[in-house]
Write an enzyme that holds these catalytic residues in place. Structure first.
Site, PDB file in Angstrom:
ATOM      1  N   ASP A   1      -6.369  -4.487  -2.371  1.00  0.00           N
ATOM      2  CA  ASP A   1      -6.991  -3.600  -1.255  1.00  0.00           C
ATOM      3  C   ASP A   1      -8.321  -3.289  -1.602  1.00  0.00           C
ATOM      4  O   ASP A   1      -9.227  -2.703  -1.046  1.00  0.00           O
ATOM      5  CB  ASP A   1      -6.123  -2.705  -0.586  1.00  0.00           C
ATOM      6  CG  ASP A   1      -5.738  -1.577  -1.556  1.00  0.00           C
ATOM      7  OD1 ASP A   1      -6.107  -1.694  -2.888  1.00  0.00           O
ATOM      8  OD2 ASP A   1      -4.969  -0.570  -1.467  1.00  0.00           O
ATOM      9  N   SER A   2      -8.559  -3.600  -3.014  1.00  0.00           N
ATOM     10  CA  SER A   2     -10.135  -3.283  -3.457  1.00  0.00           C
ATOM     11  C   SER A   2     -10.820  -4.252  -2.664  1.00  0.00           C
ATOM     12  O   SER A   2     -12.228  -4.122  -2.791  1.00  0.00           O
ATOM     13  CB  SER A   2      -9.896  -3.592  -5.029  1.00  0.00           C
ATOM     14  OG  SER A   2      -9.717  -4.894  -5.275  1.00  0.00           O
TER      15      SER A   2
ATOM     16  N   GLU B   1      -2.198   1.241 -14.139  1.00  0.00           N
ATOM     17  CA  GLU B   1      -3.510   1.230 -14.191  1.00  0.00           C
ATOM     18  C   GLU B   1      -4.385   2.529 -14.685  1.00  0.00           C
ATOM     19  O   GLU B   1      -3.896   3.814 -14.273  1.00  0.00           O
ATOM     20  CB  GLU B   1      -4.125   1.171 -12.691  1.00  0.00           C
ATOM     21  CG  GLU B   1      -5.785   1.352 -12.471  1.00  0.00           C
ATOM     22  CD  GLU B   1      -6.248   0.946 -11.060  1.00  0.00           C
ATOM     23  OE1 GLU B   1      -5.561   0.358 -10.196  1.00  0.00           O
ATOM     24  OE2 GLU B   1      -7.436   0.975 -10.700  1.00  0.00           O
TER      25      GLU B   1
ATOM     26  N   ASP C   1      -1.709  -7.060  -1.665  1.00  0.00           N
ATOM     27  CA  ASP C   1      -1.467  -5.570  -1.372  1.00  0.00           C
ATOM     28  C   ASP C   1      -1.056  -5.211  -0.086  1.00  0.00           C
ATOM     29  O   ASP C   1      -1.774  -5.489   0.822  1.00  0.00           O
ATOM     30  CB  ASP C   1      -2.820  -4.778  -1.762  1.00  0.00           C
ATOM     31  CG  ASP C   1      -2.879  -4.203  -3.330  1.00  0.00           C
ATOM     32  OD1 ASP C   1      -1.784  -3.820  -3.744  1.00  0.00           O
ATOM     33  OD2 ASP C   1      -4.055  -3.929  -3.745  1.00  0.00           O
TER      34      ASP C   1
ATOM     35  N   GLU D   1       1.666   0.619  -3.802  1.00  0.00           N
ATOM     36  CA  GLU D   1       1.525   1.689  -4.810  1.00  0.00           C
ATOM     37  C   GLU D   1       2.521   2.827  -4.528  1.00  0.00           C
ATOM     38  O   GLU D   1       3.164   3.228  -3.533  1.00  0.00           O
ATOM     39  CB  GLU D   1      -0.018   2.256  -4.438  1.00  0.00           C
ATOM     40  CG  GLU D   1      -0.908   1.294  -4.653  1.00  0.00           C
ATOM     41  CD  GLU D   1      -2.264   2.059  -4.303  1.00  0.00           C
ATOM     42  OE1 GLU D   1      -2.621   3.191  -4.331  1.00  0.00           O
ATOM     43  OE2 GLU D   1      -3.271   1.239  -4.678  1.00  0.00           O
TER      44      GLU D   1
ATOM     45  N   LYS E   1       2.513  -6.256  -3.284  1.00  0.00           N
ATOM     46  CA  LYS E   1       2.236  -5.051  -4.127  1.00  0.00           C
ATOM     47  C   LYS E   1       2.049  -3.672  -3.345  1.00  0.00           C
ATOM     48  O   LYS E   1       1.577  -3.811  -2.193  1.00  0.00           O
ATOM     49  CB  LYS E   1       0.855  -5.020  -4.997  1.00  0.00           C
ATOM     50  CG  LYS E   1       0.786  -4.123  -5.815  1.00  0.00           C
ATOM     51  CD  LYS E   1      -0.264  -4.408  -7.050  1.00  0.00           C
ATOM     52  CE  LYS E   1      -1.742  -4.398  -6.529  1.00  0.00           C
ATOM     53  NZ  LYS E   1      -1.864  -2.800  -6.260  1.00  0.00           N
TER      54      LYS E   1
HETATM   55  O1  KIV Z   1      -6.814  -3.415  -5.375  1.00  0.00           O
HETATM   56  C1  KIV Z   1      -6.635  -3.993  -6.597  1.00  0.00           C
HETATM   57  O2  KIV Z   1      -7.940  -4.812  -6.941  1.00  0.00           O
HETATM   58  C2  KIV Z   1      -5.950  -3.516  -7.464  1.00  0.00           C
HETATM   59  C3  KIV Z   1      -6.120  -3.801  -8.933  1.00  0.00           C
HETATM   60  C4  KIV Z   1      -7.224  -2.998  -9.328  1.00  0.00           C
HETATM   61  C5  KIV Z   1      -4.932  -3.658  -9.489  1.00  0.00           C
HETATM   62  O3  KIV Z   1      -4.832  -3.040  -6.995  1.00  0.00           O
END
Ligand code: KIV
Length: 271
Positions: free
Chosen positions: A51-52, A189, A90, A122, A120
C-alpha cells in the site's frame, strides 16, 4: 543467471523450505506491469504490491488514502507480468478494520480479481481472528508487525518501534499469535535488529525484515527506493543499487535537446 531464464514458481511451500534450509528470501515492491516484469525476470523471490503505492505511485503523504479498488488495480497489473515470484498484495487501510467479515470479503476480492498468491495485513493480536478466517478460506496471509504505516497517526510518526522492553515483549507475543493464527510469513519493519533476530529464531515461519537488520529470513525494500528514483525518502535502511532518477533525467534532457534541434527523428527513424 540469465535475465530471461524461466524459473519455477515460488509458492508458500518454497518460503517454508527456504527458511528450513537457511536460504534468504528476497522481496521487492512493484505496482505496475512493466516494473513487475523486470523485477520478476531478474529473479526476485517475491513481489509485494504494497500500500506504499499510495506514496510512491500516487504522491500521498501516508498509505491511508489508497482504496481496495486501487490496490486490486495495481495488483492485477503486477500478476499479469509475473511468472516466478510469489505475489503478495497489501490489504489497505479500511478494508479489514471494521470486522472479521469485512476482512474476509476484502481478501476474497483481492484473490478473485488479481490472481495473487497471498495478502498482507498489518497488526498483531487485534487482527488474529481476521487472519484465522482468511487462512481458513484458503488464502495465504503475510503478517506485518513493528512499524505498521497504517497506524502512523496512532504512533505519532515513523520512528523506530519496540525500543522499550514492553513494546518488544508485545511484538514477540504478537508474532507468536500471528503464527498461531495461520500466517505463512511475516514482515517486521523498523525495529532493533536484535529483536527481529530473536523473533526469527522463535517462530517457524519466515520473517522478512525492512529496517530490521540482517539476522532475519529475508529482506524487503520498496523498488523505487532501492533504484534511487526518489530524492525525498532516504532512511538509513535503504541501500541504493542504482541512480535511476539521474538516468531518467539525463535521458529526458537528451530527448528534449534532440527534439529542439530536430536531430530526432533521424531519416532511419521515419517512414
Ligand atoms: O507497503 C509496503 O511497501 C510495505 C513494505 C514497506 C513492507 O508494507
Amino acid at each position: 543467471m540469465s535475465e530471461t531464464k524461466q524459473q519455477a514458481k515460488v509458492t508458500v511451500n518454497t518460503f517454508r523450505q527456504m527458511k528450513e534450509r537457511g536460504e534468504k528470501i528476497s522481496m521487492l515492491t512493484a505496482y505496475d506491469y512493466t516494473m513487475a516484469k523486470i523485477i520478476d525476470q531478474a529473479g526476485v523471490d517475491s513481489i509485494l504490491v504494497g500500500d506504499s503505492a499510495a506514496n510512491v505511485m500516487h504522491g500521498w503523504p501516508t498509505t491511508l488514502p489508497i482504496s481496495l479498488d486501487q490496490m486490486i488495480w495495481h495488483g492485477a497489473a503486477v500478476t499479469r507480468a509475473v511468472s516466478h515470484a510469489l505475489v503478495v498484495i497489501d490489504m489497505p487501510f479500511g478494508s479489514y478494520q471494521a470486522s472479521v467479515e469485512q476482512g474476509v470479503n476484502s481478501a476474497v476480492r483481492i484473490m478473485k480479481e488479481t490472481l495473487a498468491d497471498a495478502v498482507k495485513i498489518e497488526g498483531g493480536a487485534r487482527v488474529a481472528q481476521t487472519i484465522k478466517q482468511i487462512t481458513q478460506a484458503g488464502i495465504p496471509v503475510v503478517g506485518h508487525l513493528g512499524l505498521t504505516p497504517q497506524s502512523v497517526n496512532a504512533f505519532g510518526g515513523y520512528a523506530l518501534r519496540a525500543k522499550e522492553q514492553a513494546e518488544a515483549d508485545q511484538l514477540v507475543a504478537d508474532a507468536l499469535t500471528l503464527q498461531e493464527a495461520g500466517c505463512f510469513a511475516m514482515v517486521i519493519e523498523k525495529v532493533p535488529a536484535s529483536l527481529a533476530a530473536s523473533v526469527a529464531q522463535q517462530v517457524k515461519i519466515p520473517i522478512i525484515g525492512i529496517g530490521a537488520g540482517s539476522q532475519v529470513d529475508g529482506q524487503v525494500l520498496v523498488g523505487q527506493d532501492m533504484l534511487g528514483m526518489s530524492d525525498m525518502f532516504r532512511p538509513k535502511f535503504v541501500r541504493h543499487y542504482a541512480n535511476i532518477r539521474q538516468t531518467v533525467a539525463d535521458a529526458v534532457k537528451a530527448y528534449v535537446a534532440d527534439v529542439k534541434t530536430a536531430s530526432f527523428p533521424s531519416p532511419e527513424e521515419q517512414y
